[in-house]
Enzyme design. Structure first.
Site, PDB file in Angstrom:
ATOM      1  N   HIS A 100      56.787  47.400  13.553  1.00  0.00           N
ATOM      2  CA  HIS A 100      56.629  48.461  12.558  1.00  0.00           C
ATOM      3  C   HIS A 100      57.649  48.271  11.454  1.00  0.00           C
ATOM      4  CE1 HIS A 100      59.237  49.699  15.874  1.00  0.00           C
ATOM      5  NE2 HIS A 100      59.976  50.338  14.985  1.00  0.00           N
ATOM      6  N   HIS A 102      59.988  50.349   8.902  1.00  0.00           N
ATOM      7  CA  HIS A 102      60.571  51.643   8.533  1.00  0.00           C
ATOM      8  C   HIS A 102      60.650  51.713   7.005  1.00  0.00           C
ATOM      9  CE1 HIS A 102      62.577  52.646  12.519  1.00  0.00           C
ATOM     10  NE2 HIS A 102      62.391  51.341  12.676  1.00  0.00           N
TER      11      HIS A 102
END
Ligand code: DGP
Length: 114
Positions: A100, A102
């Site tokens: 992922h 951020h």
């Protein structure tokens, strides 16, 4: 790869504050925000870590970054700036093993990071 909490969010098995979605990417607010804007951009096709990514993932990785940049622009924070982070494995501080990005914005970021 084993399932993670992000897989459950993608399948809508657990709730999340979703702010963006397309065919390949889901973005939702981080449960433990580190800045006024803290959103996670997650590929729907799970890759465990950046270290596990291959050239076949190049387009998907690019889509994650472009989605984060477009979202920051849509919020009006791109001019002031923001930070994108991909934590990888233990020393990188990765805790959820579904890659992922951020997106952190809304305050001045320190460099170097802690
Ligand atoms: P990382 O340390 O880079 O693996 O970041 C994982 C982030 O995921 C961390 O900032 C907290 C967030 N997080 C963990 N569990 C959940 C959850 O169930 N929902 C949401 N929205 N965020 C979560």
């Amino acid at each position: 790869m084993g399932d993670t909490i992000f897989g459950k969010i993608i399948r809508r098995e657990i709730p999340a504050d979703i702010v963006y979605e397309d065919d390949d990417v889901l973005a939702f607010r981080d449960l433990n925000p580190q800045a006024p804007v803290h959103v996670l951009f997650v590929p729907k096709r799970a890759i465990a870590t950046l270290d596990a990514a291959t050239p076949a993932d190049a387009e998907l990785l690019g889509k994650l970054l472009l989605a984060a940049a477009a979202y920051a622009r849509s919020l009006g924070v791109a001019g002031q700036g923001y930070r994108t982070v991909i934590n990888c494995n233990e020393h990188g501080g990765q805790t959820v093993f579904h890659l992922h990005v951020h997106l952190l914005a809304g305050r001045h970021m320190q460099w170097p990071p802690g």
